[in-house]
Structure formats: C-alpha cells, structure tokens
Design an enzyme around this catalytic site. Structure first.
Site, PDB file in Angstrom:
ATOM      1  N   THR A  36      64.277 -32.775  35.097  1.00 29.89           N
ATOM      2  CA  THR A  36      63.920 -34.182  34.988  1.00 29.89           C
ATOM      3  C   THR A  36      65.046 -34.959  34.315  1.00 29.89           C
ATOM      4  OG1 THR A  36      61.644 -33.466  34.716  1.00 29.89           O
ATOM      5  CG2 THR A  36      62.104 -35.761  34.253  1.00 29.89           C
ATOM      6  N   GLN A 251      60.105 -21.679  42.609  1.00 27.23           N
ATOM      7  CA  GLN A 251      58.873 -22.253  42.073  1.00 27.23           C
ATOM      8  C   GLN A 251      58.027 -22.921  43.144  1.00 27.23           C
ATOM      9  OE1 GLN A 251      58.823 -23.988  37.966  1.00 27.23           O
ATOM     10  NE2 GLN A 251      61.026 -24.012  38.266  1.00 27.23           N
TER      11      GLN A 251
END
Length: 722
Positions: A36, A251
């Site tokens: 992020t 993921q």
DNA sequence: TTGTTCCAGCTTTTT
DNA sequence: GCTGGAACAA
C-alpha cells in the site's frame, strides 16, 4: 516541493517502483512488503514530481476499506485534499461511470443497484414463473451460473447453441433474468462491470475520453481481478500502456469467485514493455515465520517466484499443539492468550484464524466462559440486515415503481393483509402482460380482478408508497428516511415485536437515519445526481461495517480469507487438519489445493511475532466424530523451526469432566475380536481390531457393504445380538 | 397469519 | 448437530 518525504521512507525496490518512468509496471509485492505504501507514494510522486493532476489518476481497489485507506494516506502524505482523484472499488467506479453515461450504456437514468440477496430473490421468482422445481434447480446454483457468465463477459444471447438440455435450461433462466433486469432497471454487481466493459468497447468517444483523462491507472490486489475487470483495464490503457499493477500471485485466494491469477501472466504478455519489480523485504514478521511461509509456498508450481526476507532477526519458534479434541484446542488457545496478557500483552494483539466459520464456536464458548472479550469478524453487515433492507426497499420502490424485488419485499411488510394467493394473482398478471408488479397491481384494482378486501389492501399499499413520494420530496435525505420508517409502520412493527430481537432492529432503523445524515454530509455528488439514488447505491455497494468499532481490548476471531491484508502480533492458526484445511473439497484438485496452500501462506504471514498452529486428534463436525490427520501444510514446514507443545496436564480436566458419566458403561471392552455386529448405517460386519478403552475405545469393523471402518464404540451404537 | 415442524445442507466473500 | 428456510397446520 518536498520530494524527500515521498522518497526517503522507501527501500530500494520500493523506490524503484514508485519512481519508475515506465508506464506499464508489475509490482510483485510479497506479504508485509509495503504494497500500500508503494501505491500511495507512487501516486504522490506522480502528482508532486510528474505534475499530474489528481483528476488524471485512477486507482482501483477491491474493497471500500482499501480505497478509503489509500485516499487518506495520500492526503496525509501530500497534505492536500484529493477528492478529484479517481479512487475506488471496481464496482463503485463502474457505478459512477454508468450514472454518467446511463444512456450510452443503455440503462434508464433511474437504474438501481441490487445486491446478491436481491438477485437471488429475483432468480427464485423466475424459476417459479418458469415452472422449474427448486429442488432440481437450486436458485443459488443459477445465481452462480449467471454471475460466472457475466464475469466472463458472456451474455445469454452470446452463448452458443448447446444440445445439452441442462445447459439450455440454465440459459433460458439467464435470458429471463436479463429480461427482468432490463424491464425493471436493475443492475447486479457483475452487471456493473460487464456494462462498463460494453460501454467502453462500443462507444469510441467515451473510451477516448477516459483514455485521455486517465494518464495513469493503478490497480491494487491485481491477482484478484476477474476476466471482465482485466478486460476493461486493458481497454482503458490500450493506447498508452499506462497500467501500474500491484499484486502477489502467492496471495491469490479468490479463484473460486472468478479471480484469475492468470491475469498476472497475461499482463506480462500484453504489456511486453512493462517493468517487473519484486518487493521481497518484509517488515512484519520474524525470520522464522517467513521461513515457514517461504517453504510452504515453494511447494506450489507455476509461481512467478519470490522469497520473503527480513533483517529483523529469527524470533521465536513456531509452536504446534496437538489437541485431543476441539475443546482441548480451544482450552490451549485461551490459556496461551491469557498467559500473553499476564505478561503485559493486550488481547487485541491476538487473532484466532480458522478455515471455516463453523470453527469459531468452540473458541467463542471458551472465551466467554473465561470472561475474555472477543469479537468475531465477518458476517452480516449493517446494510445487509433484514430490517435495513426493508426500509431501503421502501425508498427504492419510491424511486422506481418497477423495482419488483423491492415490491415483493415490502408489499406485506409489515403485514397488511396481502397474502400469498393475492400476490400469486399479481405475479401472474405481471408475467402475462410483461409489466411490473406495481403496474399489475394498478391494473388489478382498475379491472376489479380481486375481491374487494384484497383489492382494498393493495390499493392502500400503493397509496402509502405514492404518498410517501409526495410528502418526502422536499425533505433532506435523513428526514426522508425518518418519515419512511415511521409512516410505513416498520418502526412500530419492530418495536412491538418482543420475541425476535425487535428492540435491536428498531434501534438499527433509527441508526439508518443517522447513516443517511452522515452520507448527506460527506457526499460530493460532482455529477449532480439524485441524492436518494446515490444513497441507495452506496448502501448496496458499501454495505457498511459488519460491526461497530469496539474499543474494548478484545481477541479477534476470523476466517483466513477475512484476515488477508491484516496483521497481528500473535496468530493462532487452528484446525490444521486434513479435510478441514486443506478443505476436503479441494484435496483432489491440484489447482484448488494450491489455492488452499496460498491461503495457508496468507495465514502464516499475518503473524508478526509468534505463530501457533494447532490441530485436533478428534473433531466433532456436522454431528460426526472424525479422526483427522494433521494437515499436510504442517509437514511442509521445516522441522527445525517447529517446537511441539507438550502440556497434557490440564487435558485430563477438560477431557474427564464431560465424559465421566458414561465412563462406567465401558469398563473393559464390550466387544471381542471376530464378533459379528450390526450398525445403523453400515449394516452387518465383523470386529477386526479394538484400540483404547473407555470413552476412547475404537473398533475396526469390516462391513459387508462398506468395507473397513474405524468407529468409536461409545458412539457407534453397535448391535451385538446377531 | 402465525407458530410449529420438518428437512436439506454444510468452505471461503466482496461488491 | 445445528441452522435457516420452506411447508404445513391451527
């Protein structure tokens, strides 16, 4: 211009990603590697250094939470409001585009977004009207089929002729469903994406406009995009290859809902000029935890490949606990949690992660008995609650009389004497004349097709909704909501309902007024659309948080899926058993098994300081006792970083207490080798082995019908007199 | 129209 | 073995 603030806090790989001049870039960001942060700083960089206007930047996420966080972090970093920045979920951006270009997208201006439960309702109604047996054609399955088609960009009319009658029937339902949506102006989640794709594909002017506007497109969690999402990203960036994606193939855990991990590989082909940057330094976990994660994920094939590392040191060994049963497992976890807090830790440092929701219960019970505060994450969100959806249905029907889903929902809620047989007539007429339920009701009243009583009740309902439209038209949103919950009788209905948590539901309705007030205050509405429609779309798209923030110190319980993107000092990964995790449904299919393994990788990498794994030697699930093997994922962790927890002292307590009263019945074995017995389900068989004693006694039986089985004597209810 | 009983289903979830 | 939804009875 403060460039150092943007650049300084980054490591080399992050900095390379943030400042890359290349338009197309693939940032392979491992768990805890500052993904992020890279996106936030990248966008800040483009605004501050490359001189892009926020208006020219598009950033797409999967959840509203991620979008919100990204926006606020950018604002904080730049110290600048960023409301012109296009940042949001795929669905909310799609919604915005469709509102702007409703006509070109062939949608009515008043189109409404329906959520999956609305969708399911409609599909049920269609199945019914087509005369299909719900047992043979489960609505859920049809819903899944329709959404899967849409996710692949396939319309009912596109599907090739098929000879398969099953397929034909599904397509017929899909077609009828599309008809309904067109007639009522309803748009489901998958439709939002599909429409936008068609809008961009079929309207050169619109596409050119946005290609021009969005100088740089960013995507978070790119491994979770589905076919249609990637298709519209490609359209938008076709000319300039200005696509910056961040993701982690390791993921990807949403393949089962259409996410295409392949999009990562396709990206590499479609954007040959892209830059590939791997973020492998992890800032979250200890060396040991990363070692376990790396080792497990390395068992998967076809990875792009990366290894997480840290300079934070090795940390503690991974503890594995082998529990007797699920109660013992809960006992262990709670004891360790308590010990952590006794050493000065917080309960909020701790997360209990499991594969399936059903597992939460044992932990909840134990925590409650121990007086430890906890919170289960996931579950019903605010706008998903029945009472809220009822109130919203009034608003929706007011906004659009053709919204049959809402009509059905509230026509008799609260009860006003409009029964099933009356509604059957309404539905029949609506179907025959291809009109909405609302119009059919008007028709019935005018033509006197029903008894005076039924007709009267219907009339009153129409009048109620029409009057609400008139009397609320000049009110502010929150006042509108207030008026509706009162005048519709919903509030009174729930208030007098003593039995079914009526009190709480009434409170929720009042909370809805607050939500409307808040929405009103924060609303930007740049395109000057109907406020009510925007609020309704917000309710469908955002759903609200599943629970209010609880500031009390509490342990967190959630599924592994829910835990993605989060981090906790202490993680208990429980139920590490074959058949549970990996799930039974996934063990025979290599690609599904690999997704389970990625899920395990996600779980392990949530832990910052200490990871506990536990499995149970016996587990009661769906009313059956089973004796699962430890999960294969445990074996995939290097042995030298594991320590087995051997505390059995307390076990006798947990075990003996509930068992004592039966113990006496089974002193010594009731059975002999070679004895013939009969079992309720398995029929006749012969005892081959006896193991353990008392409550723990197990017998192996060779059944004529089903072959060898191990059974617990205490539960098997064997008949011996045969 | 409400309360009861019966019965299937039972991974993961966001929008 | 529990839960939620549907079918049924009063």
């Amino acid at each position: 211009m403060d460039i150092t603030k943007i650049i300084e806090p980054l490591n080399d790989a992050q900095r390379q990603a943030v400042t890359t001049p290349s338009s197309a870039a693939l940032i392979l960001a491992g768990a805890g590697s500052g993904k992020t942060r890279v996106l936030v700083h990248r966008i800040a960089w483009q605004i501050r250094v490359e001189g892009l206007s926020p208006h020219n930047i598009l950033a797409v996420t999967f959840t509203n939470k991620a979008a919100k966080e990204m926006r606020s972090r950018i604002e904080e970093l730049l110290n600048l409001p960023t409301h012109t920045l296009w940042i949001g979920t795929f669905h909310s951006l799609a919604h915005r585009l469709l509102r702007r270009h409703a006509r070109q997208a062939k949608l009515p201006d008043t189109f409404q977004v329906m959520d999956s439960s609305d969708q399911l309702r409609i599909i049920k109604r269609i199945l019914n009207s087509l005369g299909l047996d719900e047992a043979k054609w489960p609505a859920k399955q049809l819903q899944w089929f329709i959404n899967a088609q849409k996710d692949e960009g396939i319309r009912a009319r596109h599907s090739q002729e098929t000879k398969d009658p099953y397929q034909q029937q599904m397509l017929a339902v899909y077609r009828a469903y599309e008809d309904y949506c067109d007639r009522s102006g309803s748009v489901d989640f998958a439709e939002l994406l599909l429409r936008v794709h068609e809008l961009l594909r079929d309207n050169d002017d619109v596409l050119a406009f946005y290609q021009q506007q969005f100088k740089q497109v960013h995507v978070d969690e790119f491994q979770d995009t589905n076919t249609i999402q990637y298709a519209w990203l490609r359209l938008l960036t076709r000319e300039n290859h200005n696509l910056f994606v961040v993701g982690d193939d390791d993921q990807s855990i949403y393949g089962w809902r259409g996410a295409k991990i392949e999009n990562l590989y396709h990206f590499q082909k479609h954007y040959p000029d892209h830059q590939l940057i791997k973020l492998e330094q992890n800032y979250r976990s200890t060396g040991i935890i990363l070692k376990a994660a790396n080792q497990i994920i390395s068992q998967n094939g076809g990875r792009i490949g990366k290894d997480l590392w840290t300079d934070a040191g090795e940390g503690e060994l991974i503890s594995i606990y082998s529990a007797f049963n699920e109660l013992d497992e809960a006992y262990f976890v709670v004891e360790r949690a308590r010990a952590w807090v006794n050493q000065g830790g917080m309960y909020s440092d701790i997360a209990i992660l499991y594969r399936s929701n059903a597992q939460s219960r044992q932990f909840e019970e134990k925590l409650m008995a121990t007086n430890i505060k906890y919170q289960v994450y996931g579950g019903l969100r605010f706008f998903d609650r029945a009472e809220i959806k009822n109130a919203l249905a009034y608003l929706r029907l007011m906004s659009n009389h053709n919204d049959d889903a809402s009509f059905e929902r509230i026509v008799n809620t609260p009860t006003r004497g409009i029964g099933a047989s009356t509604l059957d007539v309404v539905r029949q007429i609506a179907r025959d004349q291809q009109i909405s339920l609302w119009n059919a009701t008007e028709f019935i009243i005018k033509e006197k097709r029903l008894s005076a009583r039924a007709s009267n009740a219907l009339q009153l309902f129409l009048k109620l909704v029409s009057e609400l439209v008139v009397s609320s038209s000049d009110l502010e949103l929150a006042e509108q909501v207030k008026l509706i919950i009162e005048r519709s009788g919903l509030l009174a209905f729930y208030k007098q309902d003593k039995a079914d948590k009526g009190e709480e539901k009434a409170e929720n309705l009042e909370e809805l007024v607050n939500a409307a007030k808040l929405f009103d205050a924060n609303q930007e509405n740049p395109d000057n659309l109907s406020e009510l429609d925007l609020f309704l779309a917000y309710a469908a798209l955002e759903g609200g948080d599943s629970q209010a923030d609880d500031f009390e110190d509490h342990v967190k319980l959630m599924t592994l899926h829910t835990a993605k993107g989060l981090e906790f000092k202490i993680v208990f990964l429980v139920g590490m058993e074959e058949g549970l995790f990996p799930s039974q449904q996934s063990v025979d299919d290599i690609s599904r098994l690999e997704e389970e393994r990625r899920l395990c990788y996600v779980g392990i990498t949530r832990a910052m300081r200490k990871l506990y794994l536990s499995y149970s030697e016996s587990r009661r699930l769906y009313g059956r006792e089973s004796y699962p093997k430890p999960s294969r994922f445990i074996r995939e962790i290097p042995i030298d970083i594991i320590e087995e927890v051997r505390i059995r002292a307390h076990v006798s307590r947990t075990l003996v207490t509930p068992v004592v009263k039966n113990e006496r019945l089974y002193v010594g074995s009731e059975y002999k080798l070679g004895q013939r017995v009969r079992h309720d389900k398995f029929g006749e068989g012969v005892i081959l082995q006896i193991e353990g004693s008392g409550q723990q006694e197990r017998v192996q039986i060779n059944f004529k019908q089903v072959g060898l089985k191990w059974l617990m004597s205490a539960y098997a209810k064997l008949m011996v007199d045969i």
